[in-house]
Design an enzyme around this catalytic site. Structure first.
Site, short mmCIF file in Angstrom:
data_model
loop_
_atom_site.label_atom_id
_atom_site.label_comp_id
_atom_site.label_asym_id
_atom_site.label_seq_id
_atom_site.Cartn_x
_atom_site.Cartn_y
_atom_site.Cartn_z
N HIS A 69 49.23 94.17 39.27
CA HIS A 69 49.60 92.84 38.73
C HIS A 69 50.71 92.23 39.57
O HIS A 69 51.60 91.56 39.02
CB HIS A 69 50.10 92.93 37.28
CG HIS A 69 49.21 93.66 36.33
ND1 HIS A 69 48.07 93.11 35.80
CD2 HIS A 69 49.29 94.91 35.79
CE1 HIS A 69 47.50 93.99 34.97
NE2 HIS A 69 48.22 95.08 34.96
N GLU A 99 46.51 90.20 41.05
CA GLU A 99 45.37 90.20 40.14
C GLU A 99 44.09 89.92 40.91
O GLU A 99 44.00 88.92 41.63
CB GLU A 99 45.53 89.10 39.07
CG GLU A 99 46.76 89.22 38.22
CD GLU A 99 46.81 90.47 37.36
OE1 GLU A 99 46.65 91.57 37.91
OE2 GLU A 99 47.04 90.33 36.15
#
Lengths: 240, 240
Positions: B161, B197
């Site tokens: 992330h 992502e």
């Protein structure tokens, strides 16, 4: 009965539009000068470069009329024994907590603050380590402390730099609230206070009040998260 | 010589505009079906509710033609011994790593993947634990694992992330890059790959390629952070 504590816990040292620590100057002055204290022992363990960190803190606090000594300039235990006030600054919470353990300072700081009236000022990581444990830090575990338990000056956890979800973001990582609620799924977890940038907690003896620039968010296990207004009396959280 | 590994490490299971795991379907299918494997052992330890988590994963993967067994439905070691492919899903990385230690599964999974050709699929926390350690997780330390060392299927750290600084934000907490660079101040730290992502790493034997939807960010100690394009051969990082 813990009754002598005088503690100010800041979400951060840096708020947009203010100099370092400036947003909290009024409350820092009340804590220190209000208790006739102008000498401050600084603990820079959360950053790698202690001299650099001391210079940054001293530049501000000396301007405000305080004398800052850093713990890395002498024998740590001797300096804590002699301190009237302790300021633990931000950086990496794991690095900070590990250094406190490595130097065997946790019990001593706790005793000095809770039993002997030494004033405590914390910001960010220095706020995290003031609580029951660092379970709700935002920092990465860059080092491995011998425990997550911290100074336990207060019996709950704090999430400094609390952030609301960005409703415009397409990022799918967990939100801060989701992370805190995952912690509270555990039976051993307790209350968590999410301190937004510019928020702070002032603990005087057995009272605790939310101070600063904005609301905070209170997470009590089994209850919906609540917004808390500046000025709210949170003393009941000291006795849970 | 580690030569049999087949590993796919996803930054996340959820990308905006895609169903659960959908952005990675092509690569998951290549990893599994390309090796004639349709049975998958799922490890749901990163979330509290294992049945709920299994149902969510099974709903997607069974639609794609896979048979999913979860490790919480039988004896963990027996299931790993029998597995052709293992999928470790996301959630809280500390909870996941502690459960792997509590069940004494790290050495066994490492052996199965590196020496016996079991396929490994990880997302988010499941990607973190595949690396040398969880030092660059974004998760809160809600529990205390016996070590930060992880499966060591690859010899570097990953930050899943990975997020760029929001240039419009007035929030003054550390950026992701600052946190990673604080880790790399330590002599024991090594390479960190920030997987945005939709990014993923595909490791086949001794080659590693960046796959997915977007560039990643590579942090090598002592060097400026670098952007890496999709398709870049990163095999040299397997031998550092």
């Amino acid at each position: 009965m813990l009754s002598s504590r005088q503690i100010l816990l800041l979400s951060t040292s840096r708020v947009h539009g203010y100099e370092f620590l400036e947003y909290a100057k009024e409350h820092i002055d009340k804590l220190l000068r209000g208790n006739n204290v102008t000498n401050l022992l600084f603990i820079p363990y959360a950053l790698k470069d202690h001299d650099f960190y001391l210079a940054r803190v001293d530049a501000v606090l000396s301007k405000w009329g305080y004398n800052v000594t850093s713990i890395h300039k002498g024998d740590p235990k001797t300096l804590i024994q002699a301190a009237q006030a302790i300021y633990i600054g931000g950086g990496n919470t794991f690095r900070l907590l590990k250094a406190l353990y490595d130097n065997d300072l946790l019990d001593l700081i706790r005793k000095r603050v809770l039993e002997e009236g030494v004033l405590y000022l914390g910001s960010s990581a220095g706020t995290n380590v003031a609580t029951r444990g660092i379970h709700t830090t935002n920092d990465m575990p860059i080092v491995y402390p011998p425990s997550l338990d911290a100074l336990k000056l207060v019996p709950f956890n704090i999430n400094p730099h609390y952030l609301d979800p960005d409703l415009n973001s397409v990022h799918k990582g967990e939100t801060r609230q989701e992370r805190i609620l995952q912690y509270q799924e555990l039976p051993e977890a307790g209350v968590v206070i999410g301190l937004r940038e510019g928020s702070m907690l002032l603990i005087e003896n057995n009272t605790m009040i939310l101070k600063g620039l904005c609301k905070s968010r209170l997470f009590i296990p089994g209850q919906e998260p609540q917004e808390i207004d500046v000025g709210t009396d949170l003393s009941h959280l000291l006795n849970r």
